[in-house]
Write an enzyme that holds these catalytic residues in place. Structure first.
Site, PDB file in Angstrom:
ATOM      1  N   GLN A 125      27.644  81.717  22.935  1.00 43.29           N
ATOM      2  CA  GLN A 125      26.962  82.439  21.861  1.00 43.29           C
ATOM      3  C   GLN A 125      25.676  81.731  21.473  1.00 43.29           C
ATOM      4  O   GLN A 125      25.702  80.555  21.119  1.00 43.29           O
ATOM      5  CB  GLN A 125      27.872  82.559  20.636  1.00 43.29           C
ATOM      6  CG  GLN A 125      27.276  83.375  19.497  1.00 43.29           C
ATOM      7  CD  GLN A 125      28.170  83.392  18.276  1.00 43.29           C
ATOM      8  OE1 GLN A 125      28.218  82.417  17.539  1.00 43.29           O
ATOM      9  NE2 GLN A 125      28.880  84.492  18.065  1.00 43.29           N
ATOM     10  N   GLY A 126      24.563  82.442  21.533  1.00 41.47           N
ATOM     11  CA  GLY A 126      23.269  81.896  21.139  1.00 41.47           C
ATOM     12  C   GLY A 126      22.793  82.518  19.847  1.00 41.47           C
ATOM     13  O   GLY A 126      21.921  83.397  19.859  1.00 41.47           O
ATOM     14  N   SER A 128      22.976  80.475  16.256  1.00 43.22           N
ATOM     15  CA  SER A 128      22.437  79.472  15.329  1.00 43.22           C
ATOM     16  C   SER A 128      21.231  78.746  15.923  1.00 43.22           C
ATOM     17  O   SER A 128      21.141  78.521  17.135  1.00 43.22           O
ATOM     18  CB  SER A 128      23.508  78.450  14.969  1.00 43.22           C
ATOM     19  OG  SER A 128      24.563  79.051  14.263  1.00 43.22           O
ATOM     20  N   SER A 160      28.675  76.502  21.772  1.00 48.09           N
ATOM     21  CA  SER A 160      29.871  76.017  22.464  1.00 48.09           C
ATOM     22  C   SER A 160      29.858  76.437  23.932  1.00 48.09           C
ATOM     23  O   SER A 160      29.594  77.598  24.255  1.00 48.09           O
ATOM     24  CB  SER A 160      31.136  76.558  21.786  1.00 48.09           C
ATOM     25  OG  SER A 160      31.209  76.141  20.452  1.00 48.09           O
ATOM     26  N   GLU A 243      34.840  87.742  15.364  1.00 48.31           N
ATOM     27  CA  GLU A 243      35.049  86.294  15.325  1.00 48.31           C
ATOM     28  C   GLU A 243      35.851  85.879  14.103  1.00 48.31           C
ATOM     29  O   GLU A 243      36.696  84.990  14.179  1.00 48.31           O
ATOM     30  CB  GLU A 243      33.700  85.579  15.328  1.00 48.31           C
ATOM     31  CG  GLU A 243      33.798  84.064  15.225  1.00 48.31           C
ATOM     32  CD  GLU A 243      32.444  83.387  15.115  1.00 48.31           C
ATOM     33  OE1 GLU A 243      32.331  82.251  15.592  1.00 48.31           O
ATOM     34  OE2 GLU A 243      31.518  83.986  14.553  1.00 48.31           O
ATOM     35  N   GLU A 375      30.389  78.576   2.304  1.00 44.64           N
ATOM     36  CA  GLU A 375      29.501  79.163   1.306  1.00 44.64           C
ATOM     37  C   GLU A 375      29.070  80.572   1.725  1.00 44.64           C
ATOM     38  O   GLU A 375      29.028  81.503   0.899  1.00 44.64           O
ATOM     39  CB  GLU A 375      28.271  78.264   1.117  1.00 44.64           C
ATOM     40  CG  GLU A 375      28.554  76.934   0.441  1.00 44.64           C
ATOM     41  CD  GLU A 375      29.223  75.915   1.367  1.00 44.64           C
ATOM     42  OE1 GLU A 375      29.739  74.907   0.864  1.00 44.64           O
ATOM     43  OE2 GLU A 375      29.231  76.142   2.598  1.00 44.64           O
TER      44      GLU A 375
END
Length: 390
Positions: A125-126, A128, A160, A243, A375
Site C-alpha cells: 500500500q502506497g 502514507s 509494508s 482495512e 486520533e
C-alpha cells in the site's frame, strides 16, 4: 445485531478447523525477506488449492461466493490455529482485492484478482507520506499526464512489504483544485517499474517489514487508474473501510487466546513480592479480568460489524470503532504481559512469535499508528458515526 450460526455453518466451522489442522505450515514464518515471500505465497497457494482462498469473494473472480459469516468463521478458526495474519499477502487479500471487486473495471479485475487468490503476487500500500500520514489528503506525490500514461514522482513511507511486492495500491495527486480531498487518484502501480526504489526501515522490534519508497518519473498506464481520474479519495475510503473492518479478526482471536495464556501463567508464577501466586495479587487479578472482558467486548463489536455489513453490502465507518478498540487493547495486553512476566519475558519464546513476549511488546507501539492513528479513528467516529461537527 442480527447474527446467528446455522447448523450448516457449525458444520462449516468443523470443516475449517479440520483442514487447518491437517494443512497448516509445519514451520514458523522465517525472518529473511526472500524466504518470507516464498513462505507466504506457498501458504496462500495451499489455501487456494484446498478451496479456502477468497471465501466471501465472488465465484467469477476465483472465490467461493459464501457469506461474511463464513468468512468470519474462517478468520476465527485461523486465529485459534495460531497462524500468522500480518504477512506479505495481507494487503492483496484484505485491501486491494476487495477494493478492486467493488470499484475496478472488468479488465482490472480479470488481470489482478485471481493472481492474488492463487498466491502468485504480493501487493503493498502506497498511501502514507513523510508529511501526509494521519492527514492523508495532504499527500504530495504527484502524477503528471503524458499521453496515455501517468508520470509519478514523490515518496511514500511505512509501506509494508514494499521490498517484496509486485503491485501497489498507490495514491497520487493528479490535480490541484484548492480542496485537498479532490485531485487524488487511486492507481495500480507495477513495483518492478523503472524509477522505483524501495528501502527497508528497521524498527525497534528488529523487524524490517516497513519501507520508504521513492518514485522518480515512474510511468503507469492510465488504464491502471481505478475509478475516475481525480476521484481516488472515494476509492481510498473503500480501501480503508476494508482495512479497519473485520480483516483483523484472526488477530483478535489470538489476542483472546493470549489473555487466557496469561491467566494460566499467573496461576503458576509467584506474586510480585514473591508471596503466593501472581493470580492472587489483587491488581494483577483485576487487570486480567478486565482484559478477558475487553476481548469479549471486542468480539461482540466484530459480530455487530459483520451483521451490519451483511445488510449494507460493504463495511462502513463503524469499522473505525473496531480498529480503535483493538489497537489500544492490544497495547494494554502487551503491557500487562510485561508486568506479569517481568525479566522472564526476555526468555519466553512462543510458537509463531520468534521474538517472544518482548518482541510482541515492542511491536505493540505501532498498533495505534498503523492503519490510521487513534486520533484519526476518533475523528472518524465522531464525524461519520455520531454526526458531530468537525
Amino acid at each position: 445485531m442480527d447474527l446467528d450460526f446455522s447448523a450448516e455453518q457449525w458444520d462449516f466451522r468443523d470443516e475449517v478447523r479440520t483442514w487447518l489442522a491437517e494443512h497448516k505450515p509445519a514451520e514458523p514464518r522465517p525472518s529473511d525477506a526472500v524466504d518470507i515471500r516464498r513462505y507466504d505465497l506457498e501458504w496462500q497457494r495451499t489455501q487456494y488449492d484446498g478451496g479456502w482462498a477468497g471465501i466471501a469473494w465472488p465465484k467469477e473472480y476465483g472465490g467461493r461466493g459464501l457469506s461474511l459469516l463464513e468468512q468470519l468463521i474462517w478468520y476465527e478458526e485461523y486465529g485459534r490455529a495460531g497462524l500468522p495474519s500480518l504477512d506479505s499477502t495481507f494487503v492483496g487479500l484484505n485491501h486491494a482485492g476487495p477494493t478492486l471487486i467493488e470499484r475496478a473495471d472488468h479488465e482490472q479485475k480479470s488481470a489482478h484478482l485471481l493472481p492474488i487468490l492463487r498466491g502468485d503476487v504480493v501487493w503493498c500500500q502506497g498511501f502514507s507520506e513523510p508529511e501526509a500520514g494521519s492527514d492523508l489528503a495532504s499527500l504530495r506525490t504527484r502524477a503528471e499526464i503524458d499521453g496515455d500514461e501517468l508520470v509519478v514522482t514523490g515518496q511514500k513511507i511505512w509501506t509494508s512489504s514494499a521490498h517484496l511486492a509486485d503491485w501497489q495500491e498507490l495514491l497520487v495527486r493528479t490535480g490541484h483544485t484548492g480542496r485537498k480531498h479532490e485531485g487524488i487518484t487511486w492507481v495500480i502501480c507495477d513495483m518492478h517499474s523503472p524509477g522505483i526504489d524501495a528501502r527497508p526501515i528497521e524498527t525497534m522490534d528488529g523487524d524490517s517489514d516497513f519501507c520508504e519508497v521513492f518514485y522518480d518519473e515512474v510511468r503507469i498506464p492510465l488504464t491502471n487508474v481505478v475509478g475516475e481520474l481525480g476521484g481516488g479519495w472515494s476509492v481510498a475510503m473503500s480501501t480503508l473501510s476494508f482495512e479497519r473492518g473485520t480483516a483483523f479478526t484472526a488477530g483478535q482471536v489470538r489476542l483472546a487466546s493470549t489473555v487466557e495464556e496469561l491467566i494460566a501463567i499467573a496461576a503458576d508464577r509467584p506474586g510480585p513480592l514473591g508471596r503466593g501466586r501472581a493470580l492472587d495479587d489483587d491488581e494483577l487479578r483485576r487487570r486480567l479480568a478486565v482484559a478477558r472482558a475487553e476481548v469479549a467486548a471486542l468480539r461482540a463489536l466484530t459480530y455487530a460489524a459483520i451483521s451490519r455489513s451483511a445488510r449494507q453490502g460493504s463495511p462502513g465507518p463503524e469499522g473505525s470503532i473496531i480498529k480503535l478498540y483493538f489497537s489500544e487493547l492490544e497495547q494494554r495486553e502487551a503491557r500487562l504481559s510485561s508486568d506479569l512476566l517481568g525479566p522472564d519475558s526476555l526468555r519466553f519464546v512462543r510458537q509463531w512469535v520468534p521474538d517472544g513476549w518482548t518482541g510482541r511488546y515492542l511491536h505493540s507501539f505501532s498498533s495505534t499508528i498503523g492503519g490510521g492513528t487513534s486520533e484519526i479513528q476518533r475523528n472518524i467516529i465522531g464525524e461519520r458515526v455520531l454526526g458531530l461537527p468537525r
